[in-house]
Design an enzyme around this catalytic site. Structure first.
Site, PDB file in Angstrom:
ATOM      1  N   PRO A   2      14.238  16.112  57.108  1.00  0.00           N
ATOM      2  CA  PRO A   2      14.429  14.648  57.506  1.00  0.00           C
ATOM      3  C   PRO A   2      15.855  14.702  58.378  1.00  0.00           C
ATOM      4  CG  PRO A   2      14.983  14.891  54.956  1.00  0.00           C
ATOM      5  CD  PRO A   2      14.524  16.237  55.708  1.00  0.00           C
ATOM      6  N   GLU A   3      15.416  13.678  59.365  1.00  0.00           N
ATOM      7  CA  GLU A   3      16.624  13.333  60.312  1.00  0.00           C
ATOM      8  C   GLU A   3      17.324  12.250  59.637  1.00  0.00           C
ATOM      9  OE1 GLU A   3      16.114  14.126  64.468  1.00  0.00           O
ATOM     10  OE2 GLU A   3      14.562  15.612  64.059  1.00  0.00           O
ATOM     11  N   LYS A  52      22.886  13.473  57.439  1.00  0.00           N
ATOM     12  CA  LYS A  52      22.238  13.953  56.614  1.00  0.00           C
ATOM     13  C   LYS A  52      22.556  13.908  55.346  1.00  0.00           C
ATOM     14  CE  LYS A  52      19.867  16.457  60.488  1.00  0.00           C
ATOM     15  NZ  LYS A  52      19.247  17.905  60.775  1.00  0.00           N
ATOM     16  N   ARG A 121      34.346  16.955  58.324  1.00  0.00           N
ATOM     17  CA  ARG A 121      33.797  18.195  58.874  1.00  0.00           C
ATOM     18  C   ARG A 121      32.526  17.892  59.480  1.00  0.00           C
ATOM     19  NH1 ARG A 121      32.233  19.627  53.228  1.00  0.00           N
ATOM     20  NH2 ARG A 121      29.955  19.702  53.204  1.00  0.00           N
TER      21      ARG A 121
END
Ligand SMILES: [Zn+2]
Length: 271
Positions: A2-3, A52, A121
């Site tokens: 999934p994006e 995500k 990050r």
């Protein structure tokens, strides 16, 4: 996988279902038993998505972190939860509703410093209201790199939440070849690309699917059949190798980059 728009939709749905509620948590499969025991009986205060990654913030500075990866899936329903089917890593339930999580890449509890480290990050997420200032940081990385633009945009430490569909389609819409080195991208080119990603991803959150074609290239406007694909949505080049480009008719090209498929139109994206 999934994006980002899917994760933002999940964050909104989970807040709608459970925010303000004291939740019962369990790990029917057992792999998250300790974490579920710590969560159980605490109030879900808010949810958010970062790229995500999905975060549930609970009272007592406890944060549940979920990354669905390739196979992770949520399901939910009203009333009493059914008997667990399959490998349910986490089950959350209020008096009114239940939620199951299966097969995630990550499901763990984070402390506030660990949440900060996770954000640090990740690159800016085009779907976050606080991201525009950080878009500058992404361009700094891109403009110094010999790495192909498509690879940079898929790198979650450069831009967060973008997957192959958004990247492939945004590069087509910008007329940029996917293998162009990052350092060849102009400042104006980046500003336009970022703004387009923000627009495409917001539209996907609203519709629950990724649509990238402009009105003049829609099936009705062109008199062509609609796309049939389990990912839904009308796109220009993603998973259309050999098919005619909606803009110029050239056969869509396919290539590979670091083990991932690339799609582009060699006429509309020369170089
Ligand atoms: Zn074309």
């Amino acid at each position: 996988m999934p994006e980002g728009h899917t994760i933002h939709r999940l964050a909104a749905r989970h807040a709608e279902l459970f925010a303000g509620d004291k939740l019962h948590a369990a790990s029917p499969q057992g792999r998250f038993a300790e974490g579920a025991a710590r969560l159980s009986g605490t109030v879900l205060e808010s949810t958010e998505a970062y790229g995500k990654h999905l975060l549930h913030h609970y009272a007592g500075e406890l944060t549940l972190h979920v990354h669905l990866g390739l196979y992770g899936k949520f399901s939910d329903g009203p009333g009493e939860p059914p008997e667990p089917v399959g490998q349910v890593r986490l089950r959350l339930a209020s008096d009114r509703h239940w939620l199951d999580l299966r097969g995630p890449t990550a499901c763990d509890l984070l402390t506030p410093p660990e949440v900060a480290a996770l954000r640090d990050r990740l690159g800016p997420d085009p779907l976050r209201a606080d991201a525009d200032a950080d878009a500058e940081r992404a361009y700094t990385r891109i403009s110094r790199s010999p790495t192909p633009l498509a690879a940079l945009l898929l790198d979650q430490s450069v831009v967060a939440g973008t997957g192959l569909i958004f990247v492939t389609e945004a590069l087509f819409r910008a007329g940029l070849p996917p293998r162009m080195p990052g350092r060849a991208l102009s400042r104006a080119g980046w500003d336009a690309l970022w703004a387009d990603l923000v627009g495409l991803m917001r539209l996907a959150v609203a519709h629950g699917r990724i649509d990238t074609v402009r009105d003049v290239h829609l099936p009705e406007a062109m008199g062509r059949p609609a796309r049939v694909d389990r990912h839904g949505g009308e796109v220009y080049v993603y998973r259309r190798p050999g098919a005619p480009c909606h803009v110029c008719g050239t056969e869509v090209s396919r290539g590979e980059l670091a083990g991932r498929n690339l799609y582009w139109c060699r006429t509309c994206q020369p170089g």
